[in-house]
Write a protein that holds these residues in place. Structure first.
Motif, PDB file in Angstrom:
ATOM      1  N   GLU A  75       2.703   9.964 -10.042  1.00  0.00           N
ATOM      2  CA  GLU A  75       2.010  10.060 -11.327  1.00  0.00           C
ATOM      3  C   GLU A  75       1.073  11.269 -11.381  1.00  0.00           C
ATOM      4  OE1 GLU A  75       0.068   6.353 -11.916  1.00  0.00           O
ATOM      5  OE2 GLU A  75       1.892   5.317 -12.608  1.00  0.00           O
ATOM      6  N   SER A  76       0.499  11.640 -10.229  1.00  0.00           N
ATOM      7  CA  SER A  76      -0.414  12.787 -10.245  1.00  0.00           C
ATOM      8  C   SER A  76       0.350  14.095 -10.462  1.00  0.00           C
ATOM      9  CB  SER A  76      -1.210  12.871  -8.938  1.00  0.00           C
ATOM     10  OG  SER A  76      -0.378  13.306  -7.869  1.00  0.00           O
ATOM     11  N   GLY A  77       1.491  14.231  -9.810  1.00  0.00           N
ATOM     12  CA  GLY A  77       2.320  15.429  -9.978  1.00  0.00           C
ATOM     13  C   GLY A  77       1.749  16.696  -9.370  1.00  0.00           C
ATOM     14  N   ASN A  78       0.605  16.618  -8.724  1.00  0.00           N
ATOM     15  CA  ASN A  78       0.009  17.836  -8.153  1.00  0.00           C
ATOM     16  C   ASN A  78      -0.642  17.579  -6.789  1.00  0.00           C
ATOM     17  OD1 ASN A  78      -2.195  16.341  -8.894  1.00  0.00           O
ATOM     18  ND2 ASN A  78      -3.183  17.931 -10.123  1.00  0.00           N
ATOM     19  N   THR A  79      -0.110  16.610  -6.060  1.00  0.00           N
ATOM     20  CA  THR A  79      -0.650  16.272  -4.742  1.00  0.00           C
ATOM     21  C   THR A  79       0.337  16.683  -3.660  1.00  0.00           C
ATOM     22  OG1 THR A  79      -1.854  14.379  -5.675  1.00  0.00           O
ATOM     23  CG2 THR A  79      -1.543  14.423  -3.272  1.00  0.00           C
ATOM     24  N   VAL A  80      -0.157  17.389  -2.649  1.00  0.00           N
ATOM     25  CA  VAL A  80       0.689  17.833  -1.537  1.00  0.00           C
ATOM     26  C   VAL A  80       0.253  17.130  -0.266  1.00  0.00           C
ATOM     27  CG1 VAL A  80       1.124  20.078  -2.589  1.00  0.00           C
ATOM     28  CG2 VAL A  80      -0.800  19.826  -1.025  1.00  0.00           C
ATOM     29  N   LEU A  81       1.218  16.996   0.655  1.00  0.00           N
ATOM     30  CA  LEU A  81       0.999  16.309   1.926  1.00  0.00           C
ATOM     31  C   LEU A  81       1.291  17.260   3.089  1.00  0.00           C
ATOM     32  CD1 LEU A  81       2.697  12.873   1.091  1.00  0.00           C
ATOM     33  CD2 LEU A  81       0.257  13.430   1.036  1.00  0.00           C
ATOM     34  N   PRO A  82       0.768  16.943   4.285  1.00  0.00           N
ATOM     35  CA  PRO A  82       0.921  17.861   5.412  1.00  0.00           C
ATOM     36  C   PRO A  82       2.201  17.623   6.218  1.00  0.00           C
ATOM     37  CG  PRO A  82      -0.576  16.103   6.020  1.00  0.00           C
ATOM     38  CD  PRO A  82      -0.198  15.858   4.582  1.00  0.00           C
TER      39      PRO A  82
ATOM     40  N   MET B  99       6.775   9.911   5.357  1.00  0.00           N
ATOM     41  CA  MET B  99       7.970   9.081   5.202  1.00  0.00           C
ATOM     42  C   MET B  99       8.667   9.437   3.887  1.00  0.00           C
ATOM     43  SD  MET B  99       6.044   5.469   4.611  1.00  0.00           S
ATOM     44  CE  MET B  99       4.821   5.213   3.342  1.00  0.00           C
ATOM     45  N   PRO B 100       9.981   9.244   3.834  1.00  0.00           N
ATOM     46  CA  PRO B 100      10.795   9.718   2.700  1.00  0.00           C
ATOM     47  C   PRO B 100      10.264   9.371   1.316  1.00  0.00           C
ATOM     48  CG  PRO B 100      12.219   9.004   4.472  1.00  0.00           C
ATOM     49  CD  PRO B 100      10.833   8.652   4.902  1.00  0.00           C
ATOM     50  N   PRO B 101       9.812   8.142   1.045  1.00  0.00           N
ATOM     51  CA  PRO B 101       9.332   7.861  -0.320  1.00  0.00           C
ATOM     52  C   PRO B 101       8.161   8.753  -0.724  1.00  0.00           C
ATOM     53  CG  PRO B 101       9.691   5.811   0.873  1.00  0.00           C
ATOM     54  CD  PRO B 101       9.808   6.902   1.874  1.00  0.00           C
ATOM     55  N   LEU B 102       7.315   9.085   0.238  1.00  0.00           N
ATOM     56  CA  LEU B 102       6.168   9.939  -0.072  1.00  0.00           C
ATOM     57  C   LEU B 102       6.597  11.388  -0.263  1.00  0.00           C
ATOM     58  CD1 LEU B 102       3.407   8.525   2.308  1.00  0.00           C
ATOM     59  CD2 LEU B 102       3.993   7.839  -0.026  1.00  0.00           C
ATOM     60  N   ILE B 103       7.633  11.813   0.491  1.00  0.00           N
ATOM     61  CA  ILE B 103       8.148  13.175   0.307  1.00  0.00           C
ATOM     62  C   ILE B 103       8.690  13.342  -1.110  1.00  0.00           C
ATOM     63  CG2 ILE B 103       9.924  14.814   1.042  1.00  0.00           C
ATOM     64  CD1 ILE B 103       9.691  13.691   3.844  1.00  0.00           C
ATOM     65  N   GLU B 104       9.415  12.335  -1.565  1.00  0.00           N
ATOM     66  CA  GLU B 104       9.991  12.408  -2.907  1.00  0.00           C
ATOM     67  C   GLU B 104       8.912  12.392  -3.981  1.00  0.00           C
ATOM     68  OE1 GLU B 104      12.782   9.274  -3.378  1.00  0.00           O
ATOM     69  OE2 GLU B 104      14.053   9.919  -1.706  1.00  0.00           O
ATOM     70  N   ALA B 105       7.831  11.672  -3.733  1.00  0.00           N
ATOM     71  CA  ALA B 105       6.788  11.540  -4.751  1.00  0.00           C
ATOM     72  C   ALA B 105       5.809  12.713  -4.749  1.00  0.00           C
ATOM     73  CB  ALA B 105       6.022  10.234  -4.531  1.00  0.00           C
ATOM     74  N   ALA B 106       5.628  13.366  -3.598  1.00  0.00           N
ATOM     75  CA  ALA B 106       4.636  14.444  -3.494  1.00  0.00           C
ATOM     76  C   ALA B 106       5.101  15.673  -4.247  1.00  0.00           C
ATOM     77  CB  ALA B 106       4.387  14.775  -2.028  1.00  0.00           C
ATOM     78  N   ALA B 107       4.146  16.457  -4.691  1.00  0.00           N
ATOM     79  CA  ALA B 107       4.465  17.711  -5.388  1.00  0.00           C
ATOM     80  C   ALA B 107       4.904  18.797  -4.416  1.00  0.00           C
ATOM     81  CB  ALA B 107       3.247  18.187  -6.181  1.00  0.00           C
ATOM     82  N   GLY B 108       4.640  18.616  -3.133  1.00  0.00           N
ATOM     83  CA  GLY B 108       5.050  19.602  -2.143  1.00  0.00           C
ATOM     84  C   GLY B 108       4.528  19.240  -0.772  1.00  0.00           C
TER      85      GLY B 108
ATOM     86  N   GLY C 110       0.819  -1.203   0.000  1.00  0.00           N
ATOM     87  CA  GLY C 110       0.000   0.000   0.000  1.00  0.00           C
ATOM     88  C   GLY C 110       0.856   1.257   0.000  1.00  0.00           C
ATOM     89  N   ASP C 111       1.964   1.257   0.759  1.00  0.00           N
ATOM     90  CA  ASP C 111       2.872   2.410   0.765  1.00  0.00           C
ATOM     91  C   ASP C 111       3.439   2.642  -0.634  1.00  0.00           C
ATOM     92  OD1 ASP C 111       2.416   2.635   3.432  1.00  0.00           O
ATOM     93  OD2 ASP C 111       4.324   1.767   4.072  1.00  0.00           O
ATOM     94  N   ALA C 112       3.814   1.541  -1.305  1.00  0.00           N
ATOM     95  CA  ALA C 112       4.393   1.672  -2.647  1.00  0.00           C
ATOM     96  C   ALA C 112       3.354   2.199  -3.632  1.00  0.00           C
ATOM     97  CB  ALA C 112       4.931   0.314  -3.106  1.00  0.00           C
ATOM     98  N   LEU C 113       2.122   1.700  -3.521  1.00  0.00           N
ATOM     99  CA  LEU C 113       1.072   2.175  -4.421  1.00  0.00           C
ATOM    100  C   LEU C 113       0.791   3.671  -4.219  1.00  0.00           C
ATOM    101  CD1 LEU C 113      -1.473  -0.797  -4.222  1.00  0.00           C
ATOM    102  CD2 LEU C 113      -0.083  -0.118  -6.196  1.00  0.00           C
ATOM    103  N   LEU C 114       0.801   4.118  -2.970  1.00  0.00           N
ATOM    104  CA  LEU C 114       0.543   5.531  -2.704  1.00  0.00           C
ATOM    105  C   LEU C 114       1.671   6.395  -3.260  1.00  0.00           C
ATOM    106  CD1 LEU C 114      -1.124   7.787  -1.484  1.00  0.00           C
ATOM    107  CD2 LEU C 114      -0.024   7.359   0.728  1.00  0.00           C
ATOM    108  N   ALA C 115       2.918   5.961  -3.062  1.00  0.00           N
ATOM    109  CA  ALA C 115       4.042   6.730  -3.591  1.00  0.00           C
ATOM    110  C   ALA C 115       3.945   6.819  -5.116  1.00  0.00           C
ATOM    111  CB  ALA C 115       5.362   6.085  -3.174  1.00  0.00           C
ATOM    112  N   LEU C 116       3.564   5.733  -5.751  1.00  0.00           N
ATOM    113  CA  LEU C 116       3.435   5.715  -7.206  1.00  0.00           C
ATOM    114  C   LEU C 116       2.304   6.662  -7.657  1.00  0.00           C
ATOM    115  CD1 LEU C 116       4.253   4.531  -9.941  1.00  0.00           C
ATOM    116  CD2 LEU C 116       2.609   2.666  -9.531  1.00  0.00           C
ATOM    117  N   ALA C 117       1.200   6.627  -6.937  1.00  0.00           N
ATOM    118  CA  ALA C 117       0.059   7.478  -7.305  1.00  0.00           C
ATOM    119  C   ALA C 117       0.423   8.958  -7.154  1.00  0.00           C
ATOM    120  CB  ALA C 117      -1.153   7.127  -6.444  1.00  0.00           C
ATOM    121  N   LEU C 118       1.148   9.293  -6.077  1.00  0.00           N
ATOM    122  CA  LEU C 118       1.560  10.684  -5.873  1.00  0.00           C
ATOM    123  C   LEU C 118       2.478  11.148  -6.995  1.00  0.00           C
ATOM    124  CD1 LEU C 118       2.281  10.718  -2.013  1.00  0.00           C
ATOM    125  CD2 LEU C 118       0.246  11.557  -3.188  1.00  0.00           C
TER     126      LEU C 118
END
Length: 556
Positions: free
Chosen positions: A119-126, A144-153, A109-117
């Motif tokens: 691919e979207s290119g416009n999702t930010v996290l808190p 977590m680091p993989p999500l930081i790298e994948a998030a747009a901001g 699930g973590d990997a799928l979320l990182a991939l989705a972020l």
């Protein structure tokens, strides 16, 4: 005339200085914040705020929790949602859910979320700030680091709560040691702008932003949020979006904020508009911040210097308007006008300038100034009611009241009370020869001499009537009264006021009758005035220009 103007100017300068000091004290100590926030909340509720139709809330509501199972859900579920929003053409997505640690039982699930972020290119996290332990230093809780790298901001979700528990303010940038994180709303806007929005951000700047401690939470770009009514933003259930039950037209080219609204998880925030109604969810709070930025309706508190200058200028307005010759001769009218100008200025700045000006310090100083003026006028009126207009000594009414009071006090204390009755020799001849205006001046000068000698706190110099003046001397023996009477006669002679119509001397002279009440030797009714008047008559009969003591009541 010039002296009067100088005194008026000095009084105005003193009053102005006191007003400035009072306004400064109220502002620096924030002593009026409760009233100021009430004024702000009242005005904000009266001004309708526009809601941007492009803002949509995807709510993790009770129905979604019931259908999708126990919270927290698999990150794979959130990945599906992001994919669904991206396919619908979302303008930008703020996924207001903290993913600080990997899921122990769901790495896929973590990997799928990182991939989705990614691919979207416009999702930010808190990003959150919370103590590492109760009462400990703050730390930044980040994805977590993989999500930081994948998030747009990343964007901080800090909400400033006032002392009364209501959220009115926010800071568009904040962080530990420096304000390096944009707010969640700003981070969401940056996904579209593709640039650093710091240069264009509204808000009051923090003068200490460059000199903070490394572990201090620093805030910058301070704004106040103009909240829209609850339910003003379009809202869709997380479950319905996930299942495709929401039309893509509702999501296309929209700013999407995804977050918990269920009461069991989100405690919510009080706002100026909630009143006794339901609390505002954190996600809807950030939607309001975003709305303030997209509509250009962010409210900026006046800087300290501007707040001080405007407050002081309005507090000094009555001094500028009031004049004995102006149309605003009544101070209450001037005070009401200044108070109305203060409230009008506050309302207009908030409504059209989008600035918040705290009016209460100025209103408090205006009210205090008017209260002081009223008390002063009452005291002055009371003093005028008990004083003689010509001599500025006490009048006959005040004399009668004081003599009655002091006689009772002498009877209680057993101490002597003396009375002087002063008559200007041949005063009628003086008026006939020199005129009544000159006669009035003589009475004023003699009254001044008597006042100088009858200067103890309980002594009372008064005008008895016509050219007769008097002095009540509590706790004064006959000998002491005689010495004081001789001093008055001597000082009036020293004035050397010409009186060619006098049969005694070529200058003004006095005859004084004296009477003393000794409670240790006397009992029964006391008519001290009659005794002093008899002594005065005897002094005139014996040649004037002298003091004459009345016979003791015990031997009379």
């Amino acid at each position: 005339m010039r002296v009067g103007r100088q005194r008026d100017l000095a009084a105005r300068l003193l009053i102005g200085l006191l007003a400035v000091l009072c306004v400064g004290a109220l502002l620096s100590q924030q002593l009026t914040w409760r009233v100021d926030t009430w004024v702000y909340d009242t005005l904000l509720s009266r001004f309708e705020q526009p809601a941007d139709e492009r803002i949509v809330i995807v709510a993790i509501d009770e129905r979604s929790l019931s259908e999708l199972g126990r919270w927290p859900w698999s990150r794979g579920v959130h990945a599906e949602l992001v994919d669904r929003l991206q396919r619908a053409g979302a303008r930008g997505i703020a996924l207001n859910v903290v993913f600080a640690e990997p899921a122990r039982d769901d790495p896929a699930g973590d990997a799928l979320l990182a991939l989705a972020l990614a691919e979207s290119g416009n999702t930010v996290l808190p990003v959150m700030a919370e103590p590492a332990e109760p009462g400990g230093m703050l730390i930044e809780v980040m994805p977590m680091p993989p999500l930081i790298e994948a998030a747009a901001g990343l964007g901080h979700v800090d909400a400033k709560i006032d002392h009364d528990g209501i959220a009115r303010h926010t800071y568009l940038r904040a962080g530990l040691g420096s304000a390096h994180w944009p707010s969640l709303a700003v981070a969401l806007l940056d996904t579209r702008a593709g640039t650093d929005a710091d240069r264009a951000l509204p808000g009051l700047r923090n003068p200490r932003r460059q000199h903070a401690a490394p572990y201090q939470w620093v805030r910058d770009h301070h704004i106040m949020v103009p909240f829209v009514p609850h339910g003003a933003f379009a809202q869709a259930s997380y479950l319905d979006v996930l299942d495709g039950a929401v039309d893509d037209a509702l999501l296309r080219d929209r700013w999407i904020l995804v977050g918990v609204t269920a009461a069991g998880i989100d405690q919510g925030l009080l706002t100026p508009l909630t009143g006794g109604g339901p609390r505002l969810s954190a996600t809807e709070y950030h939607a309001n911040v975003l709305n303030a930025l997209t509509t250009g309706q962010a409210i900026i508190p006046l800087s300290g210097l501007r707040q001080w200058l405007l407050s002081i200028a309005l507090a000094l307005l009555p001094l500028a308007l009031y004049s004995e010759r102006s149309p605003w001769r009544r101070p209450w009218i001037v005070s009401v006008l200044a108070a109305a100008a203060t409230l009008l200025c506050c309302a207009l700045l908030l409504r059209y300038g989008r600035y918040w000006f705290q009016p209460t310090p100025t209103l408090a100083v205006l009210a205090a100034g008017y209260l002081v003026w009223t008390l002063s006028r009452l005291r002055q009126s009371q003093r005028l009611a008990h004083s003689d207009a010509l001599t500025r000594l006490a009048n006959r009414r005040m004399f009668d009241l004081t003599l009655t009071r002091e006689l009772k006090a002498a009877q209680r204390s057993g101490r002597q009370l003396s009375l002087l009755l002063v008559d200007v020799d041949h005063f009628k001849h003086y008026n006939d020869r020199y005129g009544h205006q000159a006669g009035d001046d003589v009475l004023r000068r003699i009254a001044n001499v008597i006042g100088v000698h009858a200067r103890r706190p309980r002594d009372l110099a008064a005008r008895y009537g016509g050219d007769e003046l008097t002095a009540i001397l509590p706790e004064t023996s006959a000998a002491a009264a005689a010495a004081l009477a001789e001093a008055i006669i001597r000082d009036v002679r020293a004035l050397g006021i010409p009186h060619l119509g006098s049969e005694i001397a070529p200058w003004i002279t006095l005859t004084i009758g004296m009477a003393t009440f000794d409670p240790k030797r006397e009992s029964g009714p006391v008519d001290l005035v009659q005794r002093a008047d008899a002594a005065l008559y005897r002094g005139k009969h014996e040649g004037r220009d002298r003091s004459q003591r009345a016979a003791d009541a015990a031997t009379a």
